[in-house]
Scaffold this motif. Structure first.
Motif, PDB file in Angstrom:
ATOM      1  N   GLU A   1       0.831  -1.207   0.000  1.00  0.00           N
ATOM      2  CA  GLU A   1       0.000   0.000   0.000  1.00  0.00           C
ATOM      3  C   GLU A   1       0.868   1.261   0.000  1.00  0.00           C
ATOM      4  O   GLU A   1       0.592   2.215  -0.728  1.00  0.00           O
ATOM      5  CB  GLU A   1      -0.924   0.019   1.224  1.00  0.00           C
ATOM      6  CG  GLU A   1      -2.144  -0.883   1.128  1.00  0.00           C
ATOM      7  CD  GLU A   1      -1.886  -2.256   1.717  1.00  0.00           C
ATOM      8  OE1 GLU A   1      -0.695  -2.650   1.799  1.00  0.00           O
ATOM      9  OE2 GLU A   1      -2.853  -2.943   2.088  1.00  0.00           O
TER      10      GLU A   1
ATOM     11  N   ASN B   1      -7.145   3.530  -2.385  1.00  0.00           N
ATOM     12  CA  ASN B   1      -6.449   2.316  -1.972  1.00  0.00           C
ATOM     13  C   ASN B   1      -6.405   2.193  -0.451  1.00  0.00           C
ATOM     14  O   ASN B   1      -6.587   1.105   0.106  1.00  0.00           O
ATOM     15  CB  ASN B   1      -5.027   2.321  -2.540  1.00  0.00           C
ATOM     16  CG  ASN B   1      -4.252   1.059  -2.217  1.00  0.00           C
ATOM     17  OD1 ASN B   1      -4.832  -0.005  -2.035  1.00  0.00           O
ATOM     18  ND2 ASN B   1      -2.941   1.177  -2.128  1.00  0.00           N
TER      19      ASN B   1
ATOM     20  N   SER C   1      -8.478  -0.703   1.195  1.00  0.00           N
ATOM     21  CA  SER C   1      -7.684  -1.726   1.882  1.00  0.00           C
ATOM     22  C   SER C   1      -8.164  -1.927   3.312  1.00  0.00           C
ATOM     23  O   SER C   1      -8.276  -3.068   3.787  1.00  0.00           O
ATOM     24  CB  SER C   1      -6.199  -1.336   1.888  1.00  0.00           C
ATOM     25  OG  SER C   1      -5.657  -1.377   0.589  1.00  0.00           O
TER      26      SER C   1
ATOM     27  N   ASN D   1      -1.796   1.986   7.478  1.00  0.00           N
ATOM     28  CA  ASN D   1      -2.354   2.577   6.263  1.00  0.00           C
ATOM     29  C   ASN D   1      -2.761   4.028   6.482  1.00  0.00           C
ATOM     30  O   ASN D   1      -2.544   4.894   5.622  1.00  0.00           O
ATOM     31  CB  ASN D   1      -3.570   1.780   5.787  1.00  0.00           C
ATOM     32  CG  ASN D   1      -3.182   0.464   5.138  1.00  0.00           C
ATOM     33  OD1 ASN D   1      -2.029   0.250   4.773  1.00  0.00           O
ATOM     34  ND2 ASN D   1      -4.142  -0.435   5.016  1.00  0.00           N
TER      35      ASN D   1
END
Length: 316
Positions: A53, A72, A76, A244
């Protein structure tokens, strides 16, 4: 189209291999440094499986593909909870340690809510990026301090690391090199497919790219569930989602402010709702049952059904 799809699949395979090398090398180095397995699972392994990522999003941001980058991240995190955690729970009911319940999941909830608030107006600036990066540094240092304070050392099985540290360094460097190359390949071909299909880059980021870059998390958590090491399965997801938001979104927005025109607020709401749902799920007997795992999977299916019929389609 066929060539782009083939190259995209190959790039996903390369991302998986690169992440594996990175996780293996960094975990081995950490164990040699006497860092506890719990901290390794929540930080190094989780961060390592999120390396795709990071690589893909930095590449997308530098290429001006901001919708794909933030899509993304959101996609994710939704995939990690809805699909990976759901499948893991159906394989084996997931038991959660008290540390996850008291510290790590609340930290994830706070980070998720902050990201949703910051992105509500469609932008994520450098100030927010710096704040997020500071957060991941503080969280990592706290995890290490908390582990040492409570005397959680590596177990004897994990301490057996016969390879020289130089092999670990080479594994890390090789993994990073593969991630950089594969991320470029993935972004370029995902954009090409989006243009061919006439869909927005945000949708590609929320679906294909998000699921593809989450393959390391999927493999790690499913294997952990089969081996009944369910604390690793949920720890990997919590740590990856936190990485993330704090590290990936923070790095990308610090490099270049992110303007997300095609990310719907409903996507943010779904990500936030699934993250908030973690707390009551884990609190109910300190485990996620098979039935609750199926509910998580169905939630993701419903979200995908809505997403692919939402007015996010754009003209090529």
């Amino acid at each position: 189209m066929i060539t782009s799809m083939t190259l995209l699949i190959l790039s996903l395979v390369a991302l998986y291999i690169g992440a594996g090398w990175l996780v293996q090398g960094s975990s081995a180095l950490a164990l040699k440094a006497k860092i506890s397995p719990l901290v390794i699972g929540l930080t190094i392994v989780a961060f390592g499986t999120s390396a795709p990522e990071l690589a893909v999003n930095l590449n997308a941001t530098l290429s001006g593909r901001e919708d794909m980058a933030i899509g993304n991240i959101i996609g994710s995190n939704i995939f990690n909870i809805g699909v990976i955690l759901g499948i893991s729970a159906t394989i084996c009911p997931i038991q959660a340690k008290k540390q996850l319940l008291r510290i790590d999941i609340p930290v994830l909830l706070a980070a998720t809510l902050l990201l949703a608030i910051f992105l509500w107006n469609g932008t994520l600036g450098r100030t927010e990026g710096l704040f997020f990066l500071s957060g991941i540094i503080i969280y990592t240092l706290f995890s290490l301090f908390h582990s040492r304070k409570h005397g959680e050392g590596p177990n004897q099985e994990l301490e057996e690391q016969p390879k020289h540290w130089a092999f670990d360094i080479l594994s890390i460097i090789g993994g990073l090199a593969v991630l950089v190359f594969a991320s470029r390949l993935l972004v370029d071909n995902a954009v090409s497919i989006a243009k061919e299909l006439g869909v927005s880059e945000a949708v590609i980021g929320l679906t294909i790219v998000a699921a593809g870059t989450s393959m390391p998390e999927l493999a790690t958590s499913i294997v952990a569930a089969y081996k009944r090491k369910t604390d690793i399965a949920i720890g990997n997801i919590v740590g990856s989602n936190l990485f993330n938001i704090l590290a990936v979104a923070g790095s990308c927005s610090l490099i270049h402010p992110i303007d997300t025109q095609n990310i719907d607020n409903i996507d943010l709401m779904v990500m936030t709702a699934l993250s908030v749902l973690l707390l009551p799920l884990v609190k109910s007997g300190q485990k996620i049952s098979r039935t609750e795992g199926i509910v998580l999977i169905l939630s993701y299916v419903i979200y995908m059904f809505w997403l692919l019929r939402a007015p996010l389609w754009s003209t090529p």
